[in-house]
Design an enzyme around this catalytic site. Structure first.
Site, mmCIF file in Angstrom:
data_model
loop_
_atom_site.group_PDB
_atom_site.id
_atom_site.type_symbol
_atom_site.label_atom_id
_atom_site.label_comp_id
_atom_site.label_asym_id
_atom_site.label_seq_id
_atom_site.Cartn_x
_atom_site.Cartn_y
_atom_site.Cartn_z
ATOM 1 N N LYS A 177 0.836 -1.210 0.000
ATOM 2 C CA LYS A 177 0.000 0.000 0.000
ATOM 3 C C LYS A 177 0.865 1.252 0.000
ATOM 4 C CE LYS A 177 -1.873 2.839 3.071
ATOM 5 N NZ LYS A 177 -2.061 4.118 2.347
ATOM 6 N N GLY A 191 3.877 3.296 13.621
ATOM 7 C CA GLY A 191 4.730 2.135 13.913
ATOM 8 C C GLY A 191 4.364 1.496 15.245
ATOM 9 N N CYS A 225 13.621 10.805 6.157
ATOM 10 C CA CYS A 225 13.567 10.271 7.527
ATOM 11 C C CYS A 225 14.895 10.483 8.248
ATOM 12 C CB CYS A 225 13.232 8.799 7.478
ATOM 13 S SG CYS A 225 14.304 7.904 6.364
ATOM 14 N N GLU A 259 10.409 15.359 15.493
ATOM 15 C CA GLU A 259 10.620 15.338 14.048
ATOM 16 C C GLU A 259 9.689 16.355 13.381
ATOM 17 O OE1 GLU A 259 9.235 11.929 11.733
ATOM 18 O OE2 GLU A 259 11.195 11.866 10.782
ATOM 19 N N GLY A 266 7.296 4.562 7.944
ATOM 20 C CA GLY A 266 6.403 5.690 8.176
ATOM 21 C C GLY A 266 6.672 6.302 9.531
ATOM 22 N N SER A 267 5.641 6.896 10.113
ATOM 23 C CA SER A 267 5.830 7.640 11.357
ATOM 24 C C SER A 267 5.949 6.704 12.555
ATOM 25 C CB SER A 267 4.655 8.587 11.552
ATOM 26 O OG SER A 267 3.475 7.836 11.674
ATOM 27 N N THR A 268 6.592 7.195 13.596
ATOM 28 C CA THR A 268 6.759 6.408 14.815
ATOM 29 C C THR A 268 5.398 6.114 15.451
ATOM 30 O OG1 THR A 268 9.003 7.183 15.146
ATOM 31 C CG2 THR A 268 7.830 6.460 17.115
ATOM 32 N N GLU A 304 10.599 0.895 9.909
ATOM 33 C CA GLU A 304 11.527 1.990 9.597
ATOM 34 C C GLU A 304 10.771 3.270 9.908
ATOM 35 O OE1 GLU A 304 14.567 1.527 8.635
ATOM 36 O OE2 GLU A 304 14.693 -0.320 7.476
HETATM 37 P P1 NAP Z 1 2.546 7.681 8.284
HETATM 38 O O1 NAP Z 1 1.452 8.635 8.517
HETATM 39 O O2 NAP Z 1 2.942 6.778 9.385
HETATM 40 O O3 NAP Z 1 2.116 6.824 7.017
HETATM 41 C C1 NAP Z 1 2.901 5.807 6.475
HETATM 42 C C2 NAP Z 1 2.005 4.816 5.765
HETATM 43 O O4 NAP Z 1 1.186 4.130 6.722
HETATM 44 C C3 NAP Z 1 1.038 5.456 4.785
HETATM 45 O O5 NAP Z 1 0.870 4.591 3.687
HETATM 46 C C4 NAP Z 1 -0.223 5.557 5.610
HETATM 47 O O6 NAP Z 1 -1.371 5.666 4.842
HETATM 48 C C5 NAP Z 1 -0.179 4.263 6.376
HETATM 49 N N1 NAP Z 1 -0.966 4.234 7.612
HETATM 50 C C6 NAP Z 1 -1.517 5.266 8.305
HETATM 51 N N2 NAP Z 1 -2.142 4.809 9.406
HETATM 52 C C7 NAP Z 1 -1.992 3.473 9.422
HETATM 53 C C8 NAP Z 1 -2.404 2.435 10.318
HETATM 54 N N3 NAP Z 1 -3.087 2.688 11.427
HETATM 55 N N4 NAP Z 1 -2.048 1.165 10.032
HETATM 56 C C9 NAP Z 1 -1.334 0.880 8.930
HETATM 57 N N5 NAP Z 1 -0.925 1.813 8.042
HETATM 58 C C10 NAP Z 1 -1.245 3.095 8.283
HETATM 59 O O7 NAP Z 1 3.858 8.395 7.834
HETATM 60 P P2 NAP Z 1 4.007 9.506 6.724
HETATM 61 O O8 NAP Z 1 3.598 10.799 7.316
HETATM 62 O O9 NAP Z 1 3.375 9.048 5.453
HETATM 63 O O10 NAP Z 1 5.579 9.472 6.453
HETATM 64 C C11 NAP Z 1 6.499 10.247 7.125
HETATM 65 C C12 NAP Z 1 7.191 9.423 8.198
HETATM 66 O O11 NAP Z 1 7.884 8.321 7.630
HETATM 67 C C13 NAP Z 1 8.242 10.212 8.926
HETATM 68 O O12 NAP Z 1 8.142 10.005 10.311
HETATM 69 C C14 NAP Z 1 9.554 9.649 8.398
HETATM 70 O O13 NAP Z 1 10.622 9.831 9.248
HETATM 71 C C15 NAP Z 1 9.189 8.241 8.173
HETATM 72 N N6 NAP Z 1 10.115 7.592 7.240
HETATM 73 C C16 NAP Z 1 11.016 6.676 7.722
HETATM 74 C C17 NAP Z 1 11.927 6.068 6.876
HETATM 75 C C18 NAP Z 1 12.929 5.076 7.396
HETATM 76 O O14 NAP Z 1 13.491 4.350 6.593
HETATM 77 N N7 NAP Z 1 13.168 5.004 8.681
HETATM 78 C C19 NAP Z 1 11.898 6.351 5.521
HETATM 79 C C20 NAP Z 1 10.970 7.275 5.048
HETATM 80 C C21 NAP Z 1 10.080 7.878 5.921
HETATM 81 P P3 NAP Z 1 -1.915 7.141 4.450
HETATM 82 O O15 NAP Z 1 -0.917 7.755 3.557
HETATM 83 O O16 NAP Z 1 -3.183 6.880 3.755
HETATM 84 O O17 NAP Z 1 -2.087 7.881 5.747
#
Ligand code: NAP
Ligand code: MG
Length: 487
Positions: free
Chosen positions: A192, A249, A300, A397, A244-246, A266
């Site tokens: 997804k 996670g 990230c 962050e 994605g976000s902590t 991650e």
């Molecule tokens: P996010 O809100 O956590 O979303 C990540 C993904 O998870 C999206 O596809 C999101 O869908 C989905 N999602 C949302 N709620 C969910 C749930 N309850 N269960 C399962 N999946 C769910 O993060 P983001 O704002 O898109 O991304 C930014 C974050 O990613 C930052 O914190 C960044 O540091 C982190 N990041 C980490 C790395 C690494 O390798 N460590 C790399 C890149 C980014 P929707 O888009 O529809 O909300």
């Protein structure tokens, strides 16, 4: 910046150098890619994907519900049992190579769509995202028939169906990080993408179709957070890989507690970029800019906390401010642009909120004068000085082009300050002394440590975090290990 007193300072502009979009083929409406076919979402619902640089609608994308996720998992299971897990590994490799080559052939189209859909500069999409994504497929294709060399004296088996959920900052690259090792190890996939950046994952689905990958080996289910949750909670998924976000996670980790599903996370970061007084200052300034301002700080592992040794702080900050004045903020399709569009209105609101918090906390804010397009979501590069370790802008962050600057005197002090964070994703160390680099690398709690450079990636090199930045590694043999079980 050194100025020659004999030459009057002139303001000069680059002529625009826009990347063309006429070769891009986008459908008006995208369905779900399940079982090798494009299928309508069971809810009948679609949502819009917009270009954050000008707020124009690019396409409509299907909303995949729990029911669609179930159909996708069933398709992935069937493909796993009947085709992919029993296919000779060298045959699997051929498909993965084919995907890599087709991506290369369509590199320009992929780069432009990445820029249109996500707001990142074409320079980055073209030079970093797309080539790295291709290289991940090439690299893992090479491992597919050599698993016994990847894990000598161990017998390994694939896991089954992998559920993969990715964020919006590197949409195609994150899809490659997830899909390539999963396929090489013999698993099938339900992926997804993030709701604001589904289009390159859907283009990848077209490429996968063109590569003739057996039906159901890769399924792309677009949607919102609940679509991701449906993948996480599906009982017939063997592994979840989440970037994605902590916060999300943590929700996923709780949801999987007590199940046999394997998990890699991650997550976010607040990485330290550390400049010692013997560092090559001009290169370090470029490294700082590359670490946080290119890609709008949507990285990230962005070097969002700068630590400068006190005796060179004034010099570094002055040079940094001069450099910021030369950065171009604007249309991401222009090859001159350094800082493109913020990915969404919501993310811009988050960044703006932190700028206010920083000011209220008593930090001093600097932004160079720059013109910003009237439409779309943009944020100028921002520095905060006079920052305290306890300030929220130094702890949380922000995920935008915002840098906090602190000073230090001794090595022990900077290690303590750098490690004083809930995160532990990456760090940068700038110094002339090799021994100091190794000392710092041993003591910093970060998954990746760059020396005299920043944000360098390679498919052979593992990447991942400590503490609240998650666990598990992607890239290299470590990334392959996350998709096998040792029997
Ligand atoms: P996010 O809100 O956590 O979303 C990540 C993904 O998870 C999206 O596809 C999101 O869908 C989905 N999602 C949302 N709620 C969910 C749930 N309850 N269960 C399962 N999946 C769910 O993060 P983001 O704002 O898109 O991304 C930014 C974050 O990613 C930052 O914190 C960044 O540091 C982190 N990041 C980490 C790395 C690494 O390798 N460590 C790399 C890149 C980014 P929707 O888009 O529809 O909300
Ligand atoms: Mg978009």
């Amino acid at each position: 910046m050194a100025t020659n007193k004999n030459i009057p300072e002139v303001e000069w502009e680059y002529a625009p150098s826009l990347e063309g979009t006429s070769h891009i083929q986008l459908k008006k409406k995208y369905d779900l890619f399940i079982g090798g076919k494009w299928v309508k979402p069971s809810s009948g619902k679609y949502f819009q994907s917009i270009n954050p640089a000008n707020e124009e609608v690019l396409a409509e994308v299907a909303y995949g519900s729990e029911k669609d996720v179930d159909i996708a998992v069933k398709a992935a299971r069937k493909a796993y049992n009947e085709v992919w897990s029993i296919m000779p590994a060298a045959e699997r490799a051929k498909y993965i190579y084919r995907i890599a080559r087709l991506m290369q052939e369509r590199a320009r189209e992929l780069a432009v769509i990445e820029t249109l859909d996500g707001g990142k500069t074409i320079r980055e999409a073209r030079d970093i995202d797309v080539p790295l994504a291709c290289n991940h497929f090439f690299y893992y294709a090479g491992w597919a028939d050599k698993l016994e060399y990847a894990f000598p004296n161990r017998k390994v088996e694939s896991l089954g169906v992998a559920g993969q959920i990715i964020p919006w900052n590197f949409p195609l690259l994150m899809a490659a990080w997830k899909i390539a090792p999963a396929l090489a190890a013999g698993n099938t996939v339900v992926l997804k993408p993030a709701e604001t950046t589904s289009l390159t994952a859907l283009k990848l689905a077209e490429i996968i179709e063109a590569a003739g990958l057996p039906a159901g080996v890769v399924n792309i289910v677009t949607g919102y957070g609940d679509t991701g949750a449906a993948i996480v909670n599906h009982s017939d998924v063997n592994k979840i890989a989440f970037t994605g976000s902590t916060n999300v996670g943590k929700i996923i980790q709780k949801a999987l507690a007590g199940t046999s599903k394997k998990l890699t996370l991650e997550l976010g970061g607040k990485s330290a970029n550390i400049i010692f007084d013997d560092a090559p200052i001009d290169q370090a300034v470029e490294g700082i800019v590359n670490g946080i301002f290119f890609n709008q700080g949507h990285v990230c592992c962005a070097g969002s906390r700068l630590f400068v040794q006190e005796n060179v702080a004034e010099k570094v900050i002055a040079k940094l401010k001069e450099r910021l004045k030369t950065l171009y903020v604007g249309n991401p399709l222009d090859k001159n642009t350094d800082i493109g569009a913020i990915n969404s209105k919501e993310q811009l609101a988050t960044i703006t909120k932190y700028l206010e918090i920083g000011k209220q906390e008593g930090a001093e804010m600097y932004q160079p004068a720059c013109t910003i397009p009237a439409k779309g979501f943009y944020c100028p590069p921002t520095l905060f000085t006079n920052v305290a370790q306890s300030n929220r802008i130094a702890q949380e962050e922000i995920f935008g082009p915002v840098l906090t600057i602190q000073t230090f005197r001794t090595i022990d002090e900077v290690i303590q300050k750098a490690n004083n964070s809930p995160y532990g994703l990456a760090a940068g160390v700038w110094t002339e002394k090799g021994a100091r680099i190794f000392n710092m690398a041993n003591q910093l709690n970060a998954g990746v440590i760059w020396a005299n450079t920043y944000n360098k990636f390679d498919p052979t090199s593992p990447f991942g975090g400590y503490k609240e930045s998650g666990f598990g590694r992607e890239g290299g043999v470590h990334g392959l290990a996350a998709y096998v079980k040792f029997v």
